[in-house]
Design a protein around this motif. Structure first.
Motif, PDB file in Angstrom:
ATOM      1  N   ARG A 152       0.838  -1.210   0.000  1.00 55.11           N
ATOM      2  CA  ARG A 152       0.000   0.000   0.000  1.00 55.11           C
ATOM      3  C   ARG A 152       0.866   1.250   0.000  1.00 55.11           C
ATOM      4  O   ARG A 152       0.643   2.180  -0.778  1.00 55.11           O
ATOM      5  N   ARG A 153       1.866   1.272   0.856  1.00 52.17           N
ATOM      6  CA  ARG A 153       2.762   2.430   0.947  1.00 52.17           C
ATOM      7  C   ARG A 153       3.454   2.675  -0.400  1.00 52.17           C
ATOM      8  O   ARG A 153       3.530   3.810  -0.878  1.00 52.17           O
ATOM      9  N   THR A 154       3.939   1.612  -1.018  1.00 54.78           N
ATOM     10  CA  THR A 154       4.614   1.738  -2.319  1.00 54.78           C
ATOM     11  C   THR A 154       3.663   2.285  -3.377  1.00 54.78           C
ATOM     12  O   THR A 154       4.037   3.159  -4.170  1.00 54.78           O
ATOM     13  N   THR A 195       4.159   5.860  -5.196  1.00 59.51           N
ATOM     14  CA  THR A 195       4.270   5.886  -6.661  1.00 59.51           C
ATOM     15  C   THR A 195       3.243   6.834  -7.262  1.00 59.51           C
ATOM     16  O   THR A 195       3.558   7.625  -8.166  1.00 59.51           O
ATOM     17  N   LEU A 196       1.998   6.778  -6.772  1.00 65.17           N
ATOM     18  CA  LEU A 196       0.967   7.687  -7.274  1.00 65.17           C
ATOM     19  C   LEU A 196       1.344   9.143  -7.022  1.00 65.17           C
ATOM     20  O   LEU A 196       1.169  10.000  -7.895  1.00 65.17           O
ATOM     21  N   ALA A 197       1.871   9.442  -5.829  1.00 65.56           N
ATOM     22  CA  ALA A 197       2.271  10.813  -5.507  1.00 65.56           C
ATOM     23  C   ALA A 197       3.390  11.275  -6.437  1.00 65.56           C
ATOM     24  O   ALA A 197       3.366  12.404  -6.949  1.00 65.56           O
ATOM     25  N   THR A 198       4.363  10.413  -6.662  1.00 66.93           N
ATOM     26  CA  THR A 198       5.497  10.758  -7.533  1.00 66.93           C
ATOM     27  C   THR A 198       5.039  10.997  -8.969  1.00 66.93           C
ATOM     28  O   THR A 198       5.419  11.991  -9.602  1.00 66.93           O
ATOM     29  N   LEU A 199       4.231  10.072  -9.487  1.00 60.73           N
ATOM     30  CA  LEU A 199       3.752  10.215 -10.865  1.00 60.73           C
ATOM     31  C   LEU A 199       2.883  11.459 -11.030  1.00 60.73           C
ATOM     32  O   LEU A 199       3.002  12.173 -12.026  1.00 60.73           O
ATOM     33  N   LEU A 241      -0.008  11.266  -0.252  1.00 66.64           N
ATOM     34  CA  LEU A 241       0.911  11.409   0.879  1.00 66.64           C
ATOM     35  C   LEU A 241       0.165  11.404   2.211  1.00 66.64           C
ATOM     36  O   LEU A 241       0.631  10.812   3.197  1.00 66.64           O
ATOM     37  N   ALA A 242      -0.997  12.036   2.250  1.00 65.27           N
ATOM     38  CA  ALA A 242      -1.805  12.035   3.481  1.00 65.27           C
ATOM     39  C   ALA A 242      -2.263  10.617   3.824  1.00 65.27           C
ATOM     40  O   ALA A 242      -2.288  10.237   5.004  1.00 65.27           O
ATOM     41  N   THR A 243      -2.585   9.838   2.815  1.00 62.65           N
ATOM     42  CA  THR A 243      -3.008   8.457   3.058  1.00 62.65           C
ATOM     43  C   THR A 243      -1.868   7.638   3.643  1.00 62.65           C
ATOM     44  O   THR A 243      -2.075   6.833   4.560  1.00 62.65           O
ATOM     45  N   ILE A 244      -0.663   7.854   3.150  1.00 61.39           N
ATOM     46  CA  ILE A 244       0.512   7.153   3.703  1.00 61.39           C
ATOM     47  C   ILE A 244       0.653   7.479   5.188  1.00 61.39           C
ATOM     48  O   ILE A 244       0.860   6.597   6.018  1.00 61.39           O
ATOM     49  N   VAL A 245       0.533   8.763   5.522  1.00 58.97           N
ATOM     50  CA  VAL A 245       0.690   9.196   6.910  1.00 58.97           C
ATOM     51  C   VAL A 245      -0.451   8.649   7.779  1.00 58.97           C
ATOM     52  O   VAL A 245      -0.224   8.140   8.873  1.00 58.97           O
ATOM     53  N   LEU A 246      -1.680   8.752   7.292  1.00 56.87           N
ATOM     54  CA  LEU A 246      -2.827   8.301   8.075  1.00 56.87           C
ATOM     55  C   LEU A 246      -2.803   6.793   8.331  1.00 56.87           C
ATOM     56  O   LEU A 246      -3.151   6.341   9.423  1.00 56.87           O
ATOM     57  N   GLU A 247      -2.405   6.037   7.330  1.00 57.22           N
ATOM     58  CA  GLU A 247      -2.374   4.582   7.500  1.00 57.22           C
ATOM     59  C   GLU A 247      -1.187   4.139   8.336  1.00 57.22           C
ATOM     60  O   GLU A 247      -1.267   3.126   9.027  1.00 57.22           O
ATOM     61  N   GLY A 248      -0.112   4.898   8.287  1.00 58.73           N
ATOM     62  CA  GLY A 248       1.079   4.553   9.071  1.00 58.73           C
ATOM     63  C   GLY A 248       1.512   3.122   8.804  1.00 58.73           C
ATOM     64  O   GLY A 248       1.558   2.675   7.671  1.00 58.73           O
ATOM     65  N   GLY A 249       1.816   2.409   9.849  1.00 53.84           N
ATOM     66  CA  GLY A 249       2.247   1.019   9.705  1.00 53.84           C
ATOM     67  C   GLY A 249       1.147   0.038  10.076  1.00 53.84           C
ATOM     68  O   GLY A 249       1.423  -1.122  10.373  1.00 53.84           O
TER      69      GLY A 249
END
Length: 157
Positions: free
Chosen positions: A38-40, A44-48, A110-118
């Motif tokens: 999920r993080r990857t 990737t979506l943020a970068t693209l 990026l917010a989703t990455i932070v919210l989901e954390g680990g």
């Protein structure tokens, strides 16, 4: 001609996905996917999205130069000079509409990455927002490609 329809199609696609997952009693969106995957995906979506937004913005400045170019006095009119002001504005709007969606996609991913954390499971609401923005951005970029193709066809006519 109706770029806001991109968001309607994107919402419909995500709602269909959620509906199928609910009926099949499966995790919604990417809730059940491994944390690293999920993080990857969201990185990737943020970068693209960021890179594509930059490319689209660069295309806007090039488009302004191309559409504003006039033939030298005494020469025949350039094909793009025959476009009306309305058509020039519509072409510009196609490009300018794609940029905010791509910017929002960067922020949402990026917010989703932070919210989901680990966490072992994902959060379907921020994931749904990311997928709506991603689908809408793809549709907007397809419209940008179409507009570029049309401008090239007119310019080389």
């Amino acid at each position: 001609m109706h770029p806001t329809a991109d968001y309607l199609w994107a919402v419909a696609a995500v709602l269909l996905w959620l509906g199928i997952a609910t009926l099949a009693r499966q995790p919604l969106l990417l809730e059940g996917v491994d944390t690293g995957a999920r993080r990857t995906l969201f990185q990737t979506l943020a970068t693209l999205a960021g890179a594509t937004a930059g490319l689209t913005l660069t295309s806007v400045s090039m488009l302004i130069n191309v559409l504003g170019k006039k033939a030298a006095p005494g020469q025949r009119e350039l094909p793009l000079e025959k476009l009306t002001a309305t058509h020039r504005r519509q072409i510009g709007e196609v490009f300018l509409f794609a940029i905010p969606g791509l910017g929002l996609l960067v922020v949402a991913a990026l917010a989703t990455i932070v919210l989901e954390g680990g966490a072992p499971t994902g959060l379907w609401i921020p994931e749904a927002v990311v997928f709506v923005l991603a689908f809408a951005s793809v549709l907007a970029l397809l419209r940008v490609a179409w507009a570029l193709r049309r401008v090239l066809a007119i310019a080389t006519a």
